[in-house]
Design a protein around this motif. Structure first.
Motif, PDB file in Angstrom:
ATOM      1  N   HIS A  87      43.817  43.302  39.078  1.00  0.00           N
ATOM      2  CA  HIS A  87      44.538  42.902  40.248  1.00  0.00           C
ATOM      3  C   HIS A  87      43.039  43.069  41.462  1.00  0.00           C
ATOM      4  O   HIS A  87      42.489  44.095  41.279  1.00  0.00           O
ATOM      5  CB  HIS A  87      45.695  43.766  40.824  1.00  0.00           C
ATOM      6  CG  HIS A  87      46.885  43.489  40.031  1.00  0.00           C
ATOM      7  ND1 HIS A  87      47.110  42.118  39.590  1.00  0.00           N
ATOM      8  CD2 HIS A  87      47.856  44.120  39.517  1.00  0.00           C
ATOM      9  CE1 HIS A  87      48.346  42.265  39.102  1.00  0.00           C
ATOM     10  NE2 HIS A  87      48.691  43.199  39.121  1.00  0.00           N
ATOM     11  N   ARG A  88      43.095  42.307  42.262  1.00  0.00           N
ATOM     12  CA  ARG A  88      42.202  42.545  43.399  1.00  0.00           C
ATOM     13  C   ARG A  88      42.681  43.259  44.517  1.00  0.00           C
ATOM     14  O   ARG A  88      43.767  42.953  44.657  1.00  0.00           O
ATOM     15  CB  ARG A  88      41.709  41.109  43.982  1.00  0.00           C
ATOM     16  CG  ARG A  88      40.371  41.336  44.795  1.00  0.00           C
ATOM     17  CD  ARG A  88      39.572  40.095  45.083  1.00  0.00           C
ATOM     18  NE  ARG A  88      38.645  40.030  45.997  1.00  0.00           N
ATOM     19  CZ  ARG A  88      37.357  40.126  45.468  1.00  0.00           C
ATOM     20  NH1 ARG A  88      37.125  40.466  44.324  1.00  0.00           N
ATOM     21  NH2 ARG A  88      36.418  40.208  46.314  1.00  0.00           N
ATOM     22  N   ILE A  89      42.160  44.215  44.903  1.00  0.00           N
ATOM     23  CA  ILE A  89      42.424  45.393  45.927  1.00  0.00           C
ATOM     24  C   ILE A  89      41.602  45.349  46.978  1.00  0.00           C
ATOM     25  O   ILE A  89      40.664  44.912  47.110  1.00  0.00           O
ATOM     26  CB  ILE A  89      42.675  46.672  45.161  1.00  0.00           C
ATOM     27  CG1 ILE A  89      41.223  47.219  44.995  1.00  0.00           C
ATOM     28  CG2 ILE A  89      43.742  46.721  44.031  1.00  0.00           C
ATOM     29  CD1 ILE A  89      41.407  48.629  44.326  1.00  0.00           C
ATOM     30  N   LYS A  90      42.243  45.906  48.255  1.00  0.00           N
ATOM     31  CA  LYS A  90      41.665  45.902  49.422  1.00  0.00           C
ATOM     32  C   LYS A  90      41.840  47.288  49.780  1.00  0.00           C
ATOM     33  O   LYS A  90      42.811  47.978  49.959  1.00  0.00           O
ATOM     34  CB  LYS A  90      42.555  45.003  50.427  1.00  0.00           C
ATOM     35  CG  LYS A  90      41.748  44.957  51.757  1.00  0.00           C
ATOM     36  CD  LYS A  90      42.660  43.931  52.690  1.00  0.00           C
ATOM     37  CE  LYS A  90      41.773  43.831  54.168  1.00  0.00           C
ATOM     38  NZ  LYS A  90      42.511  42.906  55.000  1.00  0.00           N
ATOM     39  N   LEU A 122      36.818  44.464  49.508  1.00  0.00           N
ATOM     40  CA  LEU A 122      37.758  43.596  48.422  1.00  0.00           C
ATOM     41  C   LEU A 122      37.063  43.703  47.294  1.00  0.00           C
ATOM     42  O   LEU A 122      35.650  43.354  47.031  1.00  0.00           O
ATOM     43  CB  LEU A 122      37.907  42.143  48.908  1.00  0.00           C
ATOM     44  CG  LEU A 122      38.453  41.984  50.360  1.00  0.00           C
ATOM     45  CD1 LEU A 122      38.414  40.411  50.734  1.00  0.00           C
ATOM     46  CD2 LEU A 122      40.066  42.438  50.254  1.00  0.00           C
ATOM     47  N   ALA A 123      37.811  44.397  46.030  1.00  0.00           N
ATOM     48  CA  ALA A 123      36.955  44.524  44.837  1.00  0.00           C
ATOM     49  C   ALA A 123      38.016  44.747  43.826  1.00  0.00           C
ATOM     50  O   ALA A 123      39.333  44.568  43.892  1.00  0.00           O
ATOM     51  CB  ALA A 123      36.218  45.724  45.038  1.00  0.00           C
ATOM     52  N   TYR A 124      37.427  44.662  42.450  1.00  0.00           N
ATOM     53  CA  TYR A 124      38.353  45.040  41.089  1.00  0.00           C
ATOM     54  C   TYR A 124      37.968  46.374  41.040  1.00  0.00           C
ATOM     55  O   TYR A 124      36.821  46.593  40.752  1.00  0.00           O
ATOM     56  CB  TYR A 124      37.891  44.123  39.919  1.00  0.00           C
ATOM     57  CG  TYR A 124      38.507  42.609  40.428  1.00  0.00           C
ATOM     58  CD1 TYR A 124      39.715  42.164  40.469  1.00  0.00           C
ATOM     59  CD2 TYR A 124      37.434  41.650  40.805  1.00  0.00           C
ATOM     60  CE1 TYR A 124      40.060  40.946  40.625  1.00  0.00           C
ATOM     61  CE2 TYR A 124      37.873  40.260  41.230  1.00  0.00           C
ATOM     62  CZ  TYR A 124      38.986  39.948  41.194  1.00  0.00           C
ATOM     63  OH  TYR A 124      39.354  38.555  41.408  1.00  0.00           O
ATOM     64  N   PRO A 180      47.863  39.800  46.843  1.00  0.00           N
ATOM     65  CA  PRO A 180      48.485  39.001  45.914  1.00  0.00           C
ATOM     66  C   PRO A 180      47.850  37.776  45.554  1.00  0.00           C
ATOM     67  O   PRO A 180      47.150  37.229  46.525  1.00  0.00           O
ATOM     68  CB  PRO A 180      49.877  38.625  46.703  1.00  0.00           C
ATOM     69  CG  PRO A 180      49.515  38.850  47.818  1.00  0.00           C
ATOM     70  CD  PRO A 180      48.397  40.101  48.268  1.00  0.00           C
ATOM     71  N   ASP A 181      47.819  37.261  44.161  1.00  0.00           N
ATOM     72  CA  ASP A 181      47.179  36.156  43.806  1.00  0.00           C
ATOM     73  C   ASP A 181      48.000  35.004  44.458  1.00  0.00           C
ATOM     74  O   ASP A 181      49.010  34.590  44.285  1.00  0.00           O
ATOM     75  CB  ASP A 181      46.989  35.985  42.043  1.00  0.00           C
ATOM     76  CG  ASP A 181      46.469  37.655  41.490  1.00  0.00           C
ATOM     77  OD1 ASP A 181      45.730  37.838  42.263  1.00  0.00           O
ATOM     78  OD2 ASP A 181      46.925  37.605  40.603  1.00  0.00           O
ATOM     79  N   VAL A 182      47.070  33.935  45.090  1.00  0.00           N
ATOM     80  CA  VAL A 182      47.267  32.791  45.668  1.00  0.00           C
ATOM     81  C   VAL A 182      46.927  31.616  44.839  1.00  0.00           C
ATOM     82  O   VAL A 182      45.792  31.292  44.878  1.00  0.00           O
ATOM     83  CB  VAL A 182      47.018  32.662  47.183  1.00  0.00           C
ATOM     84  CG1 VAL A 182      47.583  31.396  47.627  1.00  0.00           C
ATOM     85  CG2 VAL A 182      47.621  34.046  47.874  1.00  0.00           C
ATOM     86  N   LYS A 183      47.890  31.230  44.098  1.00  0.00           N
ATOM     87  CA  LYS A 183      47.372  30.083  43.140  1.00  0.00           C
ATOM     88  C   LYS A 183      47.399  28.598  44.065  1.00  0.00           C
ATOM     89  O   LYS A 183      48.440  28.405  44.603  1.00  0.00           O
ATOM     90  CB  LYS A 183      48.308  29.745  42.044  1.00  0.00           C
ATOM     91  CG  LYS A 183      48.386  31.094  40.931  1.00  0.00           C
ATOM     92  CD  LYS A 183      49.078  31.004  39.802  1.00  0.00           C
ATOM     93  CE  LYS A 183      49.065  32.122  39.005  1.00  0.00           C
ATOM     94  NZ  LYS A 183      49.959  32.027  37.667  1.00  0.00           N
ATOM     95  N   LYS A 184      46.479  27.826  43.788  1.00  0.00           N
ATOM     96  CA  LYS A 184      46.404  26.850  44.561  1.00  0.00           C
ATOM     97  C   LYS A 184      46.977  25.556  43.595  1.00  0.00           C
ATOM     98  O   LYS A 184      46.811  25.375  42.447  1.00  0.00           O
ATOM     99  CB  LYS A 184      44.710  26.629  44.844  1.00  0.00           C
ATOM    100  CG  LYS A 184      44.143  27.320  45.829  1.00  0.00           C
ATOM    101  CD  LYS A 184      42.692  26.691  45.948  1.00  0.00           C
ATOM    102  CE  LYS A 184      41.906  27.675  46.962  1.00  0.00           C
ATOM    103  NZ  LYS A 184      40.615  27.365  47.314  1.00  0.00           N
ATOM    104  N   GLU A 185      47.881  24.869  44.324  1.00  0.00           N
ATOM    105  CA  GLU A 185      48.539  23.555  43.615  1.00  0.00           C
ATOM    106  C   GLU A 185      47.722  22.514  43.652  1.00  0.00           C
ATOM    107  O   GLU A 185      47.074  22.089  44.753  1.00  0.00           O
ATOM    108  CB  GLU A 185      49.997  23.489  44.416  1.00  0.00           C
ATOM    109  CG  GLU A 185      50.637  24.716  44.177  1.00  0.00           C
ATOM    110  CD  GLU A 185      52.020  24.502  44.983  1.00  0.00           C
ATOM    111  OE1 GLU A 185      52.475  23.414  45.691  1.00  0.00           O
ATOM    112  OE2 GLU A 185      53.103  25.317  44.902  1.00  0.00           O
TER     113      GLU A 185
END
Length: 232
Positions: free
Chosen positions: A128-131, A145-147, A227-232
């Motif tokens: 998960h990418r965290i802030k 912003l990192a892993y 949250p992961d935002v998946k592009k449609e």
């Protein structure tokens, strides 16, 4: 004839006694050596029924006629039927506690993380990418912003693929790293380039991308998951 033979025997015994005589073993001699008498076997004691004493002081007091203290009577020991046990009071009893598990390294420590640290473990395992909001001595400095790659109980974080954004004053007593080249200073390892996003009258907002970063726990103010935002 018999009288002559007995006289000869008595003279031989006398001669043997004279040859074996040692004044150091004679109890009535001034040259008597008590240590030699103890070490020599078959020494004839003049009075075998004589009373023995523990030390020379008691013997001296007996010779001088001084009264002696009565001997203490030995008490008959009662055989113990059961072993002796110490009686503990309720508040003196040992408290049974759980034994602490010691971890060899940080990787085994991360696997057994519980509580808030389990949140970091989930972010590490599920990628998960965290802030992370960072702070300085008196206010919020910026965010990253990192892993998460690794962490410990002090919330020291090892991060990768870091996008850092922070605010700094325009007028600084100590020059920033990006102005080091203007002063003719050439470091061995060049810092990542800094981009100024926004400027105000007194401050400027900067950003940079760092491949790897170690962030100390005392500089962390707040952490959230993006949250992961998946592009449609």
């Amino acid at each position: 004839m018999a009288s002559k033979e007995t006289s000869n025997v008595s003279e031989e015994e006398k001669s043997e006694k004279n040859t074996n005589y040692n004044p150091k073993l004679d109890f009535f001699s001034e040259q008597f050596d008590p240590l030699l008498a103890l070490r020599t076997p078959n020494v004839a004691i003049p009075i075998p029924e004589a009373k023995t004493y523990d030390n020379i002081h008691i013997f001296k007091s007996v010779l001088e006629g001084k009264p002696q203290a009565p001997a203490k009577s030995k008490k008959t020991e009662v055989p113990q039927t059961a072993p002796i046990e110490r009686r503990w009071l309720p508040h003196q009893l040992p408290i049974q506690t759980k034994r602490k598990t010691f971890h060899k390294n940080i990787f085994t420590k991360m696997e057994s993380a519980v509580g808030p640290l389990q949140f970091l473990k989930t972010c590490k395992d599920k990628r998960h990418r965290i802030k992370i909001w960072t702070r300085h001595s008196h206010d919020i400095r910026g965010y990253c912003l990192a892993y998460v790659v690794a962490f410990d109980k002090h919330w020291n974080l090892a991060l990768e693929d870091v996008d850092e954004v922070w605010t700094r004053p325009k007028k600084r007593k100590i020059p920033a790293l990006d102005s080091a080249s203007k002063r003719g200073f050439r470091p061995k390892v060049l810092p990542p380039p800094i981009t100024v996003i926004q400027t105000t009258k007194k401050t400027e907002t900067c950003s940079r991308h760092v491949s790897q970063l170690l962030l100390r726990g005392e500089h962390i103010a707040y952490i959230v998951v993006i949250p992961d935002v998946k592009k449609e």
